[in-house]
Design a protein around this motif. Sequence first.
Motif, PDB file in Angstrom:
ATOM      1  N   CYS A  75     -26.735   2.986 -12.969  1.00  0.00           N
ATOM      2  CA  CYS A  75     -27.590   3.393 -11.755  1.00  0.00           C
ATOM      3  C   CYS A  75     -28.652   4.061 -11.589  1.00  0.00           C
ATOM      4  CB  CYS A  75     -26.175   4.084 -10.817  1.00  0.00           C
ATOM      5  SG  CYS A  75     -24.912   3.035 -10.230  1.00  0.00           S
ATOM      6  N   LEU A  78     -32.142   2.822 -12.225  1.00  0.00           N
ATOM      7  CA  LEU A  78     -32.866   1.818 -11.344  1.00  0.00           C
ATOM      8  C   LEU A  78     -33.817   2.664 -10.557  1.00  0.00           C
ATOM      9  CD1 LEU A  78     -29.587  -0.147 -10.534  1.00  0.00           C
ATOM     10  CD2 LEU A  78     -31.451  -0.993 -11.880  1.00  0.00           C
ATOM     11  N   ARG A  81     -34.438   3.452  -4.159  1.00  0.00           N
ATOM     12  CA  ARG A  81     -32.988   3.496  -3.380  1.00  0.00           C
ATOM     13  C   ARG A  81     -31.752   2.971  -4.278  1.00  0.00           C
ATOM     14  NH1 ARG A  81     -31.993   7.281   0.659  1.00  0.00           N
ATOM     15  NH2 ARG A  81     -30.602   5.672   1.944  1.00  0.00           N
ATOM     16  N   TRP A  82     -32.020   2.026  -5.105  1.00  0.00           N
ATOM     17  CA  TRP A  82     -30.757   1.529  -5.589  1.00  0.00           C
ATOM     18  C   TRP A  82     -30.020   2.194  -6.332  1.00  0.00           C
ATOM     19  CZ3 TRP A  82     -29.657  -3.550  -4.501  1.00  0.00           C
ATOM     20  CH2 TRP A  82     -30.849  -4.195  -4.161  1.00  0.00           C
ATOM     21  N   PRO A  83     -29.966   3.474  -6.892  1.00  0.00           N
ATOM     22  CA  PRO A  83     -28.665   4.033  -7.321  1.00  0.00           C
ATOM     23  C   PRO A  83     -27.840   4.428  -6.105  1.00  0.00           C
ATOM     24  CG  PRO A  83     -30.603   4.834  -8.592  1.00  0.00           C
ATOM     25  CD  PRO A  83     -31.125   3.900  -7.312  1.00  0.00           C
ATOM     26  N   TRP A  84     -28.437   5.106  -4.841  1.00  0.00           N
ATOM     27  CA  TRP A  84     -27.788   5.352  -3.826  1.00  0.00           C
ATOM     28  C   TRP A  84     -26.985   4.092  -3.103  1.00  0.00           C
ATOM     29  CZ3 TRP A  84     -27.626   4.025   1.338  1.00  0.00           C
ATOM     30  CH2 TRP A  84     -27.090   4.863   2.381  1.00  0.00           C
ATOM     31  N   ARG A  85     -27.518   3.046  -3.049  1.00  0.00           N
ATOM     32  CA  ARG A  85     -27.077   1.701  -2.551  1.00  0.00           C
ATOM     33  C   ARG A  85     -25.827   1.414  -3.550  1.00  0.00           C
ATOM     34  NH1 ARG A  85     -32.826  -0.992  -2.196  1.00  0.00           N
ATOM     35  NH2 ARG A  85     -33.498  -0.124   0.009  1.00  0.00           N
ATOM     36  N   LEU A  86     -25.968   1.241  -4.690  1.00  0.00           N
ATOM     37  CA  LEU A  86     -24.975   0.958  -5.598  1.00  0.00           C
ATOM     38  C   LEU A  86     -23.836   2.042  -5.644  1.00  0.00           C
ATOM     39  CD1 LEU A  86     -26.926  -0.211  -8.794  1.00  0.00           C
ATOM     40  CD2 LEU A  86     -25.476  -1.626  -7.033  1.00  0.00           C
TER      41      LEU A  86
END
Length: 165
Positions: A75, A78, A81-86
Motif C-alpha cells: 500500500c 503506491l 491517494r492509493w494507499p488511503w483508498r486501499l
Amino acid sequence: MSRFEDLTYRFCRIGVGISFLVLILTVLTQVLGRTFSSSPVWTEELTRFALLYMVAFGAGLSLRSGDLVNVDVVCDSLPGRWPWRLRLVSTVMTAVLCGLLILPAWKYVSIGVMQTSPAMLLRMDFIHFTVFGLLVTLLLFATFRIYRMVFAGEDGKADIREELE
C-alpha cells in the motif's frame, strides 16, 4: 463518536486484561495441581474459554493498533491517494463482512443455550458469545476507522497513540 470510541477501547482493554488474568490463574492452578497431585478437570476448559474471550476482546484492539495482518509494504509504495483508498476499501470490507456474519453468529450463540460444557457444566451460549463479540468489536473498530478516515481526514494507518500512553 470519539467518546464512544474511547469507552469501547477501554472496555475492550479491561476485557482483555481480565481474560488474561483468568488465563494466568487457571494455568497456574493447573501447573501447581500437576506438580503436587492432580490438576482439577475444569482448568482445561477454563483456559480455553479465557483464551476465547481474550481474542474476542482483543480483535478490535488489534485492528486499531495495526497488529492484525497488514500489507502496508504494498500500500505505502503506491503513488498519491492509493494507499488511503486501499486502507479504506479494506476497512469497509472488514466492516461489511462482520456485519454479514453477525446474524449467523447470533444463531450460533442461541444454539449454545441447549448445550453445557462437560467439566464446568457452563451453558455454552456464554462461550459461543465470544464469536459474536469478536465480530461486534471488529465491526465497531472498523466503523471507527472509516469514520475517522472519511470525516476527520485521517490516513487510516494504525493508531500509535496507545503506544504513547
